[in-house]
Design a protein around this motif. Structure first.
Motif, short mmCIF file in Angstrom:
data_model
loop_
_atom_site.label_atom_id
_atom_site.label_comp_id
_atom_site.label_asym_id
_atom_site.label_seq_id
_atom_site.Cartn_x
_atom_site.Cartn_y
_atom_site.Cartn_z
N TRP A 1 -9.62 0.62 13.76
CA TRP A 1 -9.55 2.08 13.85
C TRP A 1 -10.93 2.62 14.21
O TRP A 1 -11.93 2.18 13.65
CB TRP A 1 -9.08 2.66 12.51
N ASP B 1 0.83 -1.21 0.00
CA ASP B 1 0.00 0.00 0.00
C ASP B 1 0.86 1.26 0.00
O ASP B 1 0.51 2.25 -0.63
CB ASP B 1 -0.91 0.02 1.23
N SER C 1 -14.34 4.65 14.46
CA SER C 1 -15.19 5.40 13.53
C SER C 1 -15.87 6.53 14.28
O SER C 1 -16.43 6.32 15.36
CB SER C 1 -16.25 4.50 12.89
N THR D 1 1.53 3.56 -3.58
CA THR D 1 1.81 4.96 -3.27
C THR D 1 3.22 5.09 -2.71
O THR D 1 3.65 4.25 -1.92
CB THR D 1 0.81 5.51 -2.22
N THR E 1 -8.69 11.06 11.43
CA THR E 1 -8.91 10.09 10.36
C THR E 1 -8.65 10.73 8.99
O THR E 1 -7.96 10.15 8.14
CB THR E 1 -10.34 9.54 10.41
N GLU E 2 -9.17 11.93 8.78
CA GLU E 2 -8.94 12.63 7.51
C GLU E 2 -7.46 12.93 7.32
O GLU E 2 -6.92 12.77 6.22
CB GLU E 2 -9.75 13.92 7.49
N SER E 3 -6.80 13.36 8.39
CA SER E 3 -5.37 13.67 8.29
C SER E 3 -4.55 12.44 7.96
O SER E 3 -3.63 12.49 7.13
CB SER E 3 -4.88 14.29 9.61
N MET E 4 -4.88 11.31 8.59
CA MET E 4 -4.13 10.08 8.32
C MET E 4 -4.34 9.62 6.88
O MET E 4 -3.39 9.15 6.22
CB MET E 4 -4.57 8.99 9.29
N GLU E 5 -5.54 9.74 6.37
CA GLU E 5 -5.81 9.34 4.99
C GLU E 5 -5.06 10.21 3.99
O GLU E 5 -4.76 9.77 2.88
CB GLU E 5 -7.31 9.39 4.72
N ASN E 6 -4.73 11.44 4.40
CA ASN E 6 -4.00 12.36 3.53
C ASN E 6 -2.51 12.41 3.89
O ASN E 6 -1.80 13.32 3.43
CB ASN E 6 -4.60 13.76 3.64
N PHE E 7 -2.06 11.45 4.70
CA PHE E 7 -0.66 11.36 5.11
C PHE E 7 -0.18 12.61 5.85
O PHE E 7 1.01 12.93 5.84
CB PHE E 7 0.26 11.10 3.90
N ASP E 8 -1.10 13.31 6.48
CA ASP E 8 -0.76 14.49 7.28
C ASP E 8 -0.52 14.03 8.72
O ASP E 8 -1.36 14.23 9.61
CB ASP E 8 -1.88 15.53 7.22
#
Length: 370
Positions: free
Chosen positions: A273, A41, A275, A72, A182-189
């Motif tokens: 993780w 991944d 939700s 990626t 969660t959003e930050s992790m998905e964007n590698f932030d």
């Protein structure tokens, strides 16, 4: 693996010959090859080896398997010395990793790396930054110990509690935190995610909510105690789950001691993780709870300024406000219980000596003698 070369009598061996097969090796190739793990991944590495590692991986895996080795590529920044230059022994700015781990442990170091710079940016090493993250983890550990001692280790809640305003406030902010992380992790932030967890845990949970709920654990009625215990465990467990990728050791230690038996999952790293539950985000509770918390914090500072020990009672206090009179009157007990006020008056008539941070229309006076 690296670009180091082994020099023999008559030849040079480029060690990228084994680095270029790492994605397949991680998937168990050749003896225990799990095709679900290839392509990988994520392929993380520094920008100094994009040509060598990323390119060599691509060429060799396509040649052997007919498809790309990764989905990626994440390009990390580099660690710089305290002087801002690239860390190198010849510059005299080199710090051995073992030295950092021996002094502060792996979790503080990992958290420093995550919070120190945005993904892809270089990060300057500073001992005080590692120490800051170590102190945060100490704060988390002490908070967990307090919760287990005061709220108990029995997490079997057979009914939904009747939550107070501050319970709804912290749970709403917890759900917002989960969405953000969660959003930050998905964007590698990773910096955004780890910093948000650290700030919420240290300041919102430990400094604000935990201090405001202590009195309920000791002197509240049965529902107050039940709701406080429920909320404390709900928030702490979620924090551990969110923080686990950044501080895997301390989170698993706390989890295995207090939560694994309840959940039936041995390690936090085997848990799902979390939700976010958007329906539990109560904007009104966030707004009203912020008022109560800011009043408590401002009055705590004034109490210290008046040289009244925090564990000593305040004989009398008066809060002056028109806009928030009803709200503060309805939740006086949180203010009284947290600050140990013997006589609290909320009025819209008069003017106080101190202002509440963020709410200049709320003023108060602490009276040291009744």
């Amino acid at each position: 693996c690296g670009s180091t070369e082994f020099v023999g009598e008559s030849d040079v061996m480029d060690t990228w010959m084994d680095s270029s097969i790492t994605c397949a090796v991680h998937a168990g190739w050749p003896d225990n090859f799990d095709h679900r793990l290839l392509p990988a991944d994520l392929q993380p590495n520094g920008y100094d080896i994009i040509r060598t590692w990323d390119y060599y991986l691509m060429v060799r895996h396509i040649a052997l398997f007919g498809y790309a080795p990764y989905k990626t590529v994440l390009i990390n920044g580099m660690v710089r010395g305290t002087d801002g230059r690239m860390m190198h022994k010849s510059y005299g700015n080199y710090v051995a990793l073992r030295e950092v781990l021996d002094k502060y442990g792996a979790d503080a170091f990992r958290l420093w790396a995550a919070t120190g710079a945005t993904t892809g940016s270089d990060i300057r090493f500073r001992w005080e930054d590692v120490d800051f993250n170590w102190r945060f983890l100490t704060k988390l550990w002490n908070a967990a110990r307090f919760i287990m001692l005061e709220a108990g280790t029995d997490m079997r809640f057979d009914r939904e509690p009747r939550l107070s305003l501050l319970d709804k406030w912290i749970i709403s902010l917890l759900e917002e935190l989960t969405l953000k992380v969660t959003e930050s992790m998905e964007n590698f932030d990773f910096m955004g995610a780890s910093t948000a967890i650290r700030d919420f845990t240290w300041h919102v949970f430990c400094d604000d909510y935990l201090e405001a709920v202590k009195y309920r654990l000791k002197s509240g009625n049965e529902n107050d105690k039940y709701a406080a215990r429920y909320t404390l465990h709900e928030v702490l467990l979620r924090i551990l789950l969110l923080l686990a990728p950044f501080a895997p050791y301390i989170t698993d230690e706390i989890y295995s001691r207090f939560y694994s038996q309840m959940t039936g999952i041995k390690s936090i790293h085997l848990a799902k993780w979390p939700s976010a539950k958007a329906d539990r985000i109560d904007k009104e509770a966030i707004a009203k709870g912020d008022v109560i918390i800011k009043v408590i914090k401002s009055m705590r500072r004034a109490k210290a300024k008046a040289r009244i020990p925090l564990n000593a009672p305040i004989p009398k206090a008066v809060i002056y406000t028109k806009a928030y009179k009803e709200l503060l009157s309805n939740h006086m007990q949180d203010i009284i219980g947290t600050l140990k006020i013997q006589n609290l008056i909320v009025t819209d008539d008069g003017n106080g000596e101190e202002k509440v941070e963020g709410y200049p229309e709320i003023k108060f006076t602490i009276i040291k003698h009744s």
